[in-house]
Design an enzyme around this catalytic site. Structure first.
Site, short mmCIF file in Angstrom:
data_model
loop_
_atom_site.label_atom_id
_atom_site.label_comp_id
_atom_site.label_asym_id
_atom_site.label_seq_id
_atom_site.Cartn_x
_atom_site.Cartn_y
_atom_site.Cartn_z
N ASP A 177 6.61 6.36 -1.89
CA ASP A 177 5.70 7.38 -1.35
C ASP A 177 4.33 6.92 -1.81
O ASP A 177 3.98 7.07 -2.99
CB ASP A 177 6.02 8.77 -1.91
CG ASP A 177 5.14 9.84 -1.27
OD1 ASP A 177 3.96 9.55 -1.02
OD2 ASP A 177 5.63 10.95 -1.03
N HIS A 178 3.55 6.35 -0.90
CA HIS A 178 2.35 5.66 -1.36
C HIS A 178 1.32 6.61 -1.98
O HIS A 178 0.44 6.18 -2.69
CB HIS A 178 1.74 4.79 -0.25
CG HIS A 178 1.16 5.56 0.87
ND1 HIS A 178 1.90 5.99 1.93
CD2 HIS A 178 -0.10 5.98 1.11
CE1 HIS A 178 1.13 6.64 2.76
NE2 HIS A 178 -0.10 6.66 2.29
N HIS A 240 4.78 13.65 0.94
CA HIS A 240 3.51 13.46 0.22
C HIS A 240 2.99 14.74 -0.45
O HIS A 240 2.69 14.75 -1.65
CB HIS A 240 2.43 12.95 1.18
CG HIS A 240 2.83 11.72 1.95
ND1 HIS A 240 3.43 10.65 1.35
CD2 HIS A 240 2.71 11.39 3.25
CE1 HIS A 240 3.67 9.71 2.25
NE2 HIS A 240 3.24 10.15 3.41
#
Ligand code: NAD
Length: 484
Positions: A177-178, A240
């Site tokens: 999950d950047h 996110h």
């Protein structure tokens, strides 16, 4: 400030989907930056593996062009780029078939860390895991990196977890999950747990509410068909925004170790209240003077999918009961900016009287652009004329606070890939976390689907539908204005 870059151990990194958009825009430029920073050992190798029939030189040429396209010339070093490209090779492969696997097995070296980045569509994740195992390319020292989306509901996420678990131990699976790789997000933990100032105030006694905003100016054009099956809740909130909420709401872990951090995040997800229609606002953008309507971008006239969502969520535990978390995210909004704001309560009594106005401390954690943290503090307006109060920000914008190094904050992807090589899972989602997030999301989506709720229309370039403002106005609150 002296840079402290510690090189990682030698590795072979295979990028499945190595010719795709994500690889070209994020993964490969990120690796090049880590190479320039001196973090990649002499013996590191990167293998692109995808459907296109390319040879090593053809792949290097493609990667050179991709890096030149996304990185400004003054940030590149021609010699370093040549040296980086020398580390690259390419194997044409069919993820779900037979072609290419023997060649890939041959390209791998013994006694180095093997990492496999699944940068392909999720329908291929299972096939890749299976083939890696079948051809004995992956072993106990191997790691796999799995891109989003991780399922589209609890059932599909469980199925995917089970498929991966057949061949890989949980400690080998890196669900990316950047957002968690962003410098500011990690700084959020440093600020909370590295200072005595904030933690005593970090609860419902002192925090009025929390806002998390992830606003985008782009529409869904280009990926409309995919997006229309997902919507903002699945595409952004379940992963996110939920991860950001967890980092704010979690209890201090006893140590900064992967499972200690992830255990605490999981407890937060399990403490989230079930929310009803009164706490949800869904929106869909209409056409603008130069932009198409969502339904046109999604090529679905009748679409009921939300391109915007705002939510009021309660966390039922001792720390947060009574302090709502407001989340909002959407496409085609006025600004491209992401921010977390911790809005503290008013001082219990103002000794300066009504005329001094209402002032609140707000801790703002800015994810993009201009990553940084500011704390709004109330002071006296300088000069004569009595006690007039103003709010000024104590600014911890990294570019200013850390000098030239602060400007060169590593991109989320490059940091996360190096964490994979180091074997550090702290910033990656564990299987049970993902499942818990879907368990919370699924019934909410099912309820609006059952009711065939129609999203509220909103103008492109706005802050979303009016109803999202009302969600906060109801409680005498308002969204912060998010500036670019
Ligand atoms: P893309 O369509 O641009 O690239 C897909 C890649 O997969 C290509 O290299 C293609 O050759 C390869 N591929 C497709 N089928 C294959 C097969 N059968 N065998 C071998 N290789 C095959 O996709 P993308 O945008 O790079 O996205 C890749 C993954 O990353 C997806 O899961 C996507 O959801 C996720 N993701 C992408 C972004 C982004 O910004 N592009 C952001 C977040 C997540």
């Amino acid at each position: 400030m002296v840079s402290r870059v510690i090189p990682v151990d030698p590795f072979d990194l295979v990028i499945f989907g190595g010719t795709g958009d994500l690889a070209r825009r994020k993964i490969l430029p990120g690796l090049y930056r880590r190479f320039m920073a001196g973090q990649m050992p002499e013996t590191a190798r990167i293998v692109g593996a995808a459907r296109s029939e390319l040879d090593d030189d053809g792949y290097r040429k493609m990667v050179r062009e991709a890096i030149e396209e996304v990185m400004p010339a003054d940030r590149r070093d021609a010699e370093a780029l040549d040296a980086f490209l020398d580390r690259l090779s390419y194997v044409p492969i069919d993820a779900s078939g037979k072609g290419g696997w023997k060649a890939l097995a041959k390209a791998m070296r013994k006694d180095v860390i093997r990492a496999f980045y699944f940068s392909v569509g999720p329908s291929l994740f299972g096939a890749l895991a299976e083939r890696l195992y079948e051809h004995k390319i992956a072993g106990p020292l191997s790691r796999i990196v799995v891109e989003k989306p991780f399922g589209r509901d609890l059932e599909s996420a469980k199925a995917l977890n089970m498929t991966l678990a057949q061949h890989f131990h949980e400690s080998q699976i890196y669900r990316i999950d950047h957002y968690l790789g962003k410098e500011t997000v990690q700084n959020l933990m440093a600020v909370r747990f590295g200072n005595v100032l904030f933690e005593p105030l970090w609860n419902s006694q002192f925090v009025d509410h929390i806002q998390i905003t992830v606003a985008e100016t782009v529409g869904v054009g280009g990926r409309g068909a995919y997006y229309d099956r997902a919507g903002a809740m699945r595409d952004m909130v379940q992963n996110h925004l939920m991860q950001l909420l967890c980092l704010i709401a979690m209890e201090p872990p006893s140590r900064f170790t992967p499972d200690a951090v992830r255990d605490e995040k999981l407890k937060v997800i399990r403490a989230l209240d079930t929310i009803g229609p009164e706490d949800i606002v869904r929106g869909q953008y209409v056409a603008g003077p130069e932009t198409a309507a969502y339904t046109e971008d999604a090529e679905n006239e009748q679409s009921l999918t939300e391109s915007f969502i705002a939510l009021k969520i309660g966390v039922s535990n001792w720390r947060w009961a009574g302090t709502p978390f407001y989340l909002r995210t959407g496409k085609r909004l006025r600004t491209r900016a992401s921010e977390i704001a911790i809005v503290f309560k008013d001082a219990p009594h103002s000794i300066f009287g009504e005329e001094a106005g209402r002032h609140r401390n707000i801790l703002s954690i800015r994810l993009q652009p201009n990553e940084g943290i500011t704390l709004g503090v109330t002071i006296k307006e300088p000069g004569p004329g009595g006690m007039r109060l103003v709010d000024v920000p104590l600014d911890m914008t990294f570019a200013d606070a850390l000098g030239p190094e602060g400007e060169d904050v590593p991109d989320a992807y490059e940091r996360l890939i190096m964490d994979v090589i180091r074997g550090n899972q702290t910033l990656f989602m564990r299987g049970d976390e993902v499942e818990a997030a879907w368990s919370w999301t699924d019934p909410i989506i099912a309820a609006w689907e059952r009711r065939s709720d129609r999203p509220h229309p909103y103008e492109p370039g706005s802050t979303g539908p009016e109803e999202a403002q009302i969600l906060l106005h109801r409680a005498g609150r308002r969204w912060r204005e998010i500036k670019e």
